[in-house]
Design a protein around this motif. Sequence first.
Motif, PDB file in Angstrom:
ATOM      1  N   ASP A 264      12.738   3.718   4.998  1.00  0.00           N
ATOM      2  CA  ASP A 264      11.622   2.826   5.274  1.00  0.00           C
ATOM      3  C   ASP A 264      10.665   2.832   4.089  1.00  0.00           C
ATOM      4  O   ASP A 264      10.550   3.830   3.371  1.00  0.00           O
ATOM      5  CB  ASP A 264      10.877   3.258   6.535  1.00  0.00           C
ATOM      6  CG  ASP A 264      11.727   3.070   7.793  1.00  0.00           C
ATOM      7  OD1 ASP A 264      12.713   2.320   7.723  1.00  0.00           O
ATOM      8  OD2 ASP A 264      11.396   3.682   8.823  1.00  0.00           O
ATOM      9  N   ALA A 265       9.973   1.737   3.908  1.00  0.00           N
ATOM     10  CA  ALA A 265       9.082   1.593   2.749  1.00  0.00           C
ATOM     11  C   ALA A 265       7.639   1.949   3.063  1.00  0.00           C
ATOM     12  O   ALA A 265       6.772   1.767   2.210  1.00  0.00           O
ATOM     13  CB  ALA A 265       9.153   0.155   2.223  1.00  0.00           C
ATOM     14  N   ASP A 266       7.379   2.468   4.254  1.00  0.00           N
ATOM     15  CA  ASP A 266       5.989   2.725   4.652  1.00  0.00           C
ATOM     16  C   ASP A 266       5.537   4.155   4.398  1.00  0.00           C
ATOM     17  O   ASP A 266       4.479   4.567   4.861  1.00  0.00           O
ATOM     18  CB  ASP A 266       5.791   2.383   6.126  1.00  0.00           C
ATOM     19  CG  ASP A 266       6.756   3.132   7.038  1.00  0.00           C
ATOM     20  OD1 ASP A 266       7.397   4.098   6.572  1.00  0.00           O
ATOM     21  OD2 ASP A 266       6.880   2.746   8.222  1.00  0.00           O
TER      22      ASP A 266
ATOM     23  N   LYS B  99       2.986  10.363   8.440  1.00  0.00           N
ATOM     24  CA  LYS B  99       2.284   9.222   9.001  1.00  0.00           C
ATOM     25  C   LYS B  99       2.454   8.024   8.087  1.00  0.00           C
ATOM     26  O   LYS B  99       2.348   8.145   6.865  1.00  0.00           O
ATOM     27  CB  LYS B  99       0.795   9.546   9.163  1.00  0.00           C
ATOM     28  CG  LYS B  99      -0.001   8.442   9.830  1.00  0.00           C
ATOM     29  CD  LYS B  99      -1.460   8.845  10.002  1.00  0.00           C
ATOM     30  CE  LYS B  99      -2.252   7.722  10.664  1.00  0.00           C
ATOM     31  NZ  LYS B  99      -3.683   8.083  10.835  1.00  0.00           N
ATOM     32  N   ARG B 100       2.773   6.875   8.677  1.00  0.00           N
ATOM     33  CA  ARG B 100       2.982   5.677   7.883  1.00  0.00           C
ATOM     34  C   ARG B 100       1.702   5.287   7.144  1.00  0.00           C
ATOM     35  O   ARG B 100       0.589   5.527   7.624  1.00  0.00           O
ATOM     36  CB  ARG B 100       3.471   4.505   8.735  1.00  0.00           C
ATOM     37  CG  ARG B 100       2.488   4.037   9.794  1.00  0.00           C
ATOM     38  CD  ARG B 100       2.958   2.763  10.492  1.00  0.00           C
ATOM     39  NE  ARG B 100       2.809   1.636   9.608  1.00  0.00           N
ATOM     40  CZ  ARG B 100       3.809   0.883   9.186  1.00  0.00           C
ATOM     41  NH1 ARG B 100       5.033   1.142   9.560  1.00  0.00           N
ATOM     42  NH2 ARG B 100       3.587  -0.138   8.391  1.00  0.00           N
ATOM     43  N   VAL B 101       1.873   4.693   5.971  1.00  0.00           N
ATOM     44  CA  VAL B 101       0.744   4.213   5.185  1.00  0.00           C
ATOM     45  C   VAL B 101       0.449   2.785   5.601  1.00  0.00           C
ATOM     46  O   VAL B 101       1.335   1.932   5.623  1.00  0.00           O
ATOM     47  CB  VAL B 101       1.061   4.274   3.673  1.00  0.00           C
ATOM     48  CG1 VAL B 101      -0.105   3.711   2.866  1.00  0.00           C
ATOM     49  CG2 VAL B 101       1.362   5.701   3.261  1.00  0.00           C
ATOM     50  N   GLY B 102      -0.794   2.509   5.948  1.00  0.00           N
ATOM     51  CA  GLY B 102      -1.162   1.167   6.397  1.00  0.00           C
ATOM     52  C   GLY B 102      -1.020   1.039   7.898  1.00  0.00           C
ATOM     53  O   GLY B 102      -0.470   1.897   8.578  1.00  0.00           O
ATOM     54  N   ASN B 103      -1.487  -0.073   8.402  1.00  0.00           N
ATOM     55  CA  ASN B 103      -1.475  -0.306   9.846  1.00  0.00           C
ATOM     56  C   ASN B 103      -0.658  -1.525  10.240  1.00  0.00           C
ATOM     57  O   ASN B 103      -0.762  -2.007  11.360  1.00  0.00           O
ATOM     58  CB  ASN B 103      -2.919  -0.493  10.362  1.00  0.00           C
ATOM     59  CG  ASN B 103      -3.764   0.740  10.140  1.00  0.00           C
ATOM     60  OD1 ASN B 103      -3.347   1.852  10.436  1.00  0.00           O
ATOM     61  ND2 ASN B 103      -4.967   0.541   9.604  1.00  0.00           N
TER      62      ASN B 103
ATOM     63  N   GLU C 220       0.824  -1.207   0.000  1.00  0.00           N
ATOM     64  CA  GLU C 220       0.000   0.000   0.000  1.00  0.00           C
ATOM     65  C   GLU C 220       0.861   1.261   0.000  1.00  0.00           C
ATOM     66  O   GLU C 220       0.612   2.207  -0.757  1.00  0.00           O
ATOM     67  CB  GLU C 220      -0.921  -0.006   1.225  1.00  0.00           C
ATOM     68  CG  GLU C 220      -1.919   1.141   1.237  1.00  0.00           C
ATOM     69  CD  GLU C 220      -2.851   1.072   2.445  1.00  0.00           C
ATOM     70  OE1 GLU C 220      -3.622   2.038   2.647  1.00  0.00           O
ATOM     71  OE2 GLU C 220      -2.798   0.069   3.188  1.00  0.00           O
ATOM     72  N   GLY C 221       1.878   1.279   0.835  1.00  0.00           N
ATOM     73  CA  GLY C 221       2.740   2.450   0.895  1.00  0.00           C
ATOM     74  C   GLY C 221       3.607   2.608  -0.339  1.00  0.00           C
ATOM     75  O   GLY C 221       3.836   3.721  -0.822  1.00  0.00           O
ATOM     76  N   LEU C 222       4.088   1.496  -0.885  1.00  0.00           N
ATOM     77  CA  LEU C 222       4.980   1.556  -2.041  1.00  0.00           C
ATOM     78  C   LEU C 222       4.269   2.069  -3.290  1.00  0.00           C
ATOM     79  O   LEU C 222       4.916   2.638  -4.183  1.00  0.00           O
ATOM     80  CB  LEU C 222       5.576   0.172  -2.314  1.00  0.00           C
ATOM     81  CG  LEU C 222       6.594  -0.335  -1.286  1.00  0.00           C
ATOM     82  CD1 LEU C 222       7.020  -1.761  -1.615  1.00  0.00           C
ATOM     83  CD2 LEU C 222       7.833   0.575  -1.245  1.00  0.00           C
ATOM     84  N   ARG C 223       2.971   1.880  -3.396  1.00  0.00           N
ATOM     85  CA  ARG C 223       2.233   2.331  -4.589  1.00  0.00           C
ATOM     86  C   ARG C 223       2.385   3.839  -4.806  1.00  0.00           C
ATOM     87  O   ARG C 223       2.445   4.298  -5.940  1.00  0.00           O
ATOM     88  CB  ARG C 223       0.754   1.958  -4.456  1.00  0.00           C
ATOM     89  CG  ARG C 223       0.448   0.513  -4.743  1.00  0.00           C
ATOM     90  CD  ARG C 223      -1.049   0.255  -4.879  1.00  0.00           C
ATOM     91  NE  ARG C 223      -1.297  -1.136  -5.225  1.00  0.00           N
ATOM     92  CZ  ARG C 223      -1.516  -2.091  -4.332  1.00  0.00           C
ATOM     93  NH1 ARG C 223      -1.543  -1.784  -3.044  1.00  0.00           N
ATOM     94  NH2 ARG C 223      -1.732  -3.342  -4.722  1.00  0.00           N
ATOM     95  N   THR C 224       2.417   4.579  -3.734  1.00  0.00           N
ATOM     96  CA  THR C 224       2.555   6.036  -3.865  1.00  0.00           C
ATOM     97  C   THR C 224       3.990   6.503  -3.640  1.00  0.00           C
ATOM     98  O   THR C 224       4.427   7.489  -4.227  1.00  0.00           O
ATOM     99  CB  THR C 224       1.630   6.747  -2.863  1.00  0.00           C
ATOM    100  OG1 THR C 224       1.900   6.272  -1.536  1.00  0.00           O
ATOM    101  CG2 THR C 224       0.178   6.464  -3.199  1.00  0.00           C
ATOM    102  N   PHE C 225       4.720   5.768  -2.791  1.00  0.00           N
ATOM    103  CA  PHE C 225       6.063   6.229  -2.433  1.00  0.00           C
ATOM    104  C   PHE C 225       7.076   6.010  -3.549  1.00  0.00           C
ATOM    105  O   PHE C 225       7.897   6.892  -3.836  1.00  0.00           O
ATOM    106  CB  PHE C 225       6.527   5.513  -1.162  1.00  0.00           C
ATOM    107  CG  PHE C 225       7.885   5.958  -0.687  1.00  0.00           C
ATOM    108  CD1 PHE C 225       8.091   7.266  -0.251  1.00  0.00           C
ATOM    109  CD2 PHE C 225       8.959   5.086  -0.676  1.00  0.00           C
ATOM    110  CE1 PHE C 225       9.340   7.692   0.185  1.00  0.00           C
ATOM    111  CE2 PHE C 225      10.206   5.499  -0.243  1.00  0.00           C
ATOM    112  CZ  PHE C 225      10.392   6.800   0.191  1.00  0.00           C
TER     113      PHE C 225
END
Length: 284
Positions: A83-85, A192-196, A14-19
């Motif tokens: 970090d990948a988040d 803020k990190r993406v995802g939980n 989820e985070g990598l899609r935008t990052f």
Amino acid sequence: MTLSIVLPAKNEAEGLRTFLPALRAAHPQAEILVVDDGSTDDTAAVAREAGVTVLSNPYPMGNGASIKRGARAAAGEVIVFMDADGQHRPEDVDRLLAKLDEGHDMAVGARGKGGQANVGRGLANALYNRLASWMTGHRILDLTSGLRAVRADKFREFLHLLPNGFSYPTTSTMAFFRSGYPVAYVPVDVQKRVGNNSHIHPLKDGIRFLLIIFKIATLYSPVKLFAPTALLFFLTGLGYYAFTFITEGRLTNMSTLLFSASVIIFLIGLVSEQITALMYKQHG
């Protein structure tokens, strides 16, 4: 200097899609490597779709193991770890690289109080920073930050010291200071990190972070840990001996045991100091 960017990732699709697109846009010439640590989601597929290099661990091996794998595979003269988040900002990379251009061998993104995950983590990190600053004699602003730029050849010198778990930032920072490699800190804001899918577990990692404190001391200068402990035992034994001598007129077995323990602890510290020196002799 050629640049490689290494992102250890476990279930961070989820985070990598935008990052990743933002990171590629900010650093189009950089080699970007995503080390997929046995993810059960689409982390590897998302990274491949973004056109970056993917290294996949066959099973979860730990954040540190992913860092080591990425460092071995990176082709750049400088490696940036992130970090990948989605917490780190791509534009901060240039600020870290500027510190390397000034002559530093490692530049670390230092989070402020607002960048900590919670109050407990913030207090723990403040304790680590104070301890590490005392051990090294240098002010350390963020011992556990995952955002850092390093000269690849120097970082690889310490791969054998890095754990497979989460404390690679601590170990690498102390190793650089111990070997006389200059380290700089750059204040950064984190998002803020993406995802939980946080990989931090309060009880287990609370114990692990406590062990990090002792690891800091033994990794850098064991005598600074063992000598005060030996002194504490000696003073306790001396105080107890004074009490029993005044009240009973004798030296007790407990006082003798405390005196012996202080000597043994101090000698262990000296041996540990020599072992630590041997670990770093090639950098002396």
